[in-house]
Write a protein that holds these residues in place. Structure first.
Motif, short mmCIF file in Angstrom:
data_model
loop_
_atom_site.label_atom_id
_atom_site.label_comp_id
_atom_site.label_asym_id
_atom_site.label_seq_id
_atom_site.Cartn_x
_atom_site.Cartn_y
_atom_site.Cartn_z
N ARG A 24 0.81 -1.21 0.00
CA ARG A 24 0.00 0.00 0.00
C ARG A 24 0.85 1.27 0.00
NH1 ARG A 24 -2.68 -3.18 -1.68
NH2 ARG A 24 -4.72 -3.97 -1.02
N GLN A 25 2.16 1.13 -0.11
CA GLN A 25 3.05 2.29 -0.26
C GLN A 25 4.15 1.89 -1.23
OE1 GLN A 25 6.49 2.68 1.95
NE2 GLN A 25 6.90 3.86 0.09
N VAL A 26 4.36 2.72 -2.24
CA VAL A 26 5.40 2.43 -3.23
C VAL A 26 6.36 3.61 -3.32
CG1 VAL A 26 4.00 0.83 -4.59
CG2 VAL A 26 3.94 3.28 -5.12
N GLU A 27 7.51 3.34 -3.91
CA GLU A 27 8.55 4.35 -4.04
C GLU A 27 9.03 4.38 -5.49
OE1 GLU A 27 13.00 5.47 -2.24
OE2 GLU A 27 12.09 3.52 -1.79
N LEU A 28 9.13 5.59 -6.04
CA LEU A 28 9.58 5.78 -7.42
C LEU A 28 10.76 6.76 -7.43
CD1 LEU A 28 6.08 6.29 -9.10
CD2 LEU A 28 7.36 4.14 -8.88
N ASP A 29 11.83 6.37 -8.13
CA ASP A 29 12.98 7.26 -8.35
C ASP A 29 12.78 7.97 -9.68
OD1 ASP A 29 14.21 6.50 -6.00
OD2 ASP A 29 15.42 4.94 -6.93
N VAL A 30 12.84 9.29 -9.66
CA VAL A 30 12.44 10.08 -10.82
C VAL A 30 13.57 10.98 -11.29
CG1 VAL A 30 10.83 11.85 -11.63
CG2 VAL A 30 10.02 10.03 -10.10
N PHE A 31 13.86 10.91 -12.59
CA PHE A 31 14.86 11.76 -13.24
C PHE A 31 14.15 12.74 -14.19
CE2 PHE A 31 17.26 8.07 -12.02
CZ PHE A 31 18.57 8.48 -11.84
N ALA A 32 14.68 13.94 -14.26
CA ALA A 32 14.16 14.93 -15.21
C ALA A 32 14.71 14.62 -16.61
CB ALA A 32 14.57 16.33 -14.79
N ASP A 33 13.83 14.71 -17.61
CA ASP A 33 14.23 14.47 -19.00
C ASP A 33 13.26 15.19 -19.91
OD1 ASP A 33 15.54 13.48 -21.21
OD2 ASP A 33 14.58 11.50 -21.11
N PRO A 34 13.22 16.53 -19.84
CA PRO A 34 12.18 17.27 -20.55
C PRO A 34 12.23 17.13 -22.06
CG PRO A 34 13.85 18.76 -19.67
CD PRO A 34 14.12 17.42 -19.08
N ASP A 35 13.40 16.86 -22.61
CA ASP A 35 13.52 16.74 -24.07
C ASP A 35 13.47 15.29 -24.53
OD1 ASP A 35 13.81 19.52 -24.34
OD2 ASP A 35 15.97 19.38 -23.96
#
Length: 415
Positions: free
Chosen positions: A123-134
């Motif tokens: 019921r709880q998850v973790e996501l690692d997020v990188f910026a990649d606008p292009d």
């Protein structure tokens, strides 16, 4: 036919009252009386269920979380290459990690997010997020070029698309069950919408921008997150989750001056308001947390809760990842009204060796989110190590702050 006990009028009074994030004094008194009746054995299953809806709040439940919930371990050829790559000075204080160490700590995998919710009670998850606008920044990881025999990690070319990406470490540990943040969020939203009676889900987001050590290889350098990226993160979440499916800082704060005052004085939403909804939290502290808060005191108009220290207007959610030696500290925070995330294991150590002291401390601490890489045992390790909520349910009445009358069986029945 079972008859409702005489105190059913108390339940009705609670359930027909105007919805609010916290109980008024009269409602608290009614809940206390009903809880006492349940404890005395004077309530049927329906009364117990109604009590859970009106009198148990989301911070009074302990649930199981997964760490790096998207993660798929490196494929065999790359895993062997990583293990053999040890640069001079690796493992020494201030030096880069040795490849053999990285190969060990990255050796874990999770099933897709929706399957975790449905089959493992996560019921709880973790996501690692990188910026990649292009788009395309992470599309051709060095590891995939050095290990051409491994199966493709992105057969549909999703990493070429603009937008946030979800992976662990650029170039080396990049396999993910949902490569873009949009896809991860859509998977969560769809499962939630299809199971509207679930306990609230929490999505912990860690923003990644650390470069890899200089070892003479052309590693990708991640982009730094700017204010506009954080605004875009909020916008993406709101574009996928309708307002009724979110629990935001504004929802919890209500008319209180600060978010911290709200959680300490009014409390978090009751389960009848929180079911079928999702809250988001920012894993990062320091400069990224401060940048997210800037111009949004008490997280006004923001989507994510932040790991903010007690005594600040934004304090509501906190991380205490190492529970051993900190059980009393976590219990105190939980008793006051904060929500806490802790970790039952790290770096595959507990699973490899069968150590359970950290897991047991995490569960005993009352931290609402107990995160693990092992909701099921890893057969390769042979220790049988796993983490589950006692009783095997998706959630249990919190051992620190659940009200008398709370029963595990009333918390969730998705299927």
């Amino acid at each position: 036919m079972l008859r409702r006990p005489a105190h059913a009028a108390l339940i009705a009074a609670l359930l027909i009252a105007p919805a609010s994030a916290a109980l008024a004094d009269d409602d608290r008194a009614r809940c206390r009386k009903l809880g006492e009746a349940i404890e005395a054995g004077g309530a049927d299953a329906g009364a117990i269920a109604d009590f859970a809806e009106a009198c148990v709040h989301l911070n009074q439940v302990q649930v199981l979380g997964s760490h790096n919930s998207y993660h798929e371990e490196p494929a065999p050829q790359l895993q062997d290459l990583i293990a053999s790559f040890n640069v001079p000075g690796c493992g020494e204080p201030g030096g880069p990690p040795c490849g053999s160490d990285l190969a060990i700590v990255w050796e874990y995998s999770h099933i897709p997010l929706a399957a975790q919710f449905a089959t493992q009670g996560i019921r709880q998850v973790e996501l690692d997020v990188f910026a990649d606008p292009d788009g395309g920044l992470f599309a051709l990881p060095l590891g995939s070029l050095l290990a051409p025999l491994d199966p493709p990690h992105d057969p549909d070319g999703l990493l070429f698309e603009p937008g946030f990406k979800v992976l662990h470490v650029q170039d080396l540990d990049f396999r993910s069950s949902c490569l873009t943040l949009a896809l991860c969020l859509e998977e969560i939203q769809q499962w939630s919408a299809a199971n509207p009676r679930h306990l609230p889900l929490t999505v912990l987001i860690e923003l990644k921008e650390e470069p890899l050590p200089e070892v003479g290889l052309p590693f990708v350098v991640p982009l730094l997150f700017e204010a506009e990226d954080l605004d875009a993160l909020d916008e993406l979440i709101r574009s996928i989750f309708p307002p009724h499916q979110l629990i935001t800082p504004d929802d919890v704060r209500g008319r209180q001056k600060s978010l911290e005052q709200a959680v300490l004085k009014r409390g978090w939403p009751a389960l009848e308001e929180a079911r079928g909804r999702v809250l988001f939290a920012l894993d990062n502290g320091g400069e990224l947390r401060d940048l997210y808060i800037a111009d949004h005191p008490s997280l006004r108009d923001r989507v994510l809760f932040t790991d903010s220290p007690a005594g600040t207007p934004e304090a509501a959610f906190m991380k205490r990842n190492g529970p051993e030696g900190r059980v009393a500290e976590i219990q105190e925070l939980v008793a006051k009204g904060y929500i806490v995330r802790t970790r039952a294991d790290a770096d595959t150590i507990e699973a490899r060796l069968g150590y359970t002291s950290r897991r047991d401390a995490a569960l005993a601490s009352g931290a609402q989110f107990v995160s693990t890489d092992y909701p099921v045992p890893d057969p390769d390790f042979g220790t049988g190590y796993l983490v589950e909520i006692p009783g095997g349910a998706p959630g249990r009445c919190n051992p620190v702050n659940a009200p008398p009358g709370c029963r595990n069986t009333a918390l969730e029945a998705v299927h």
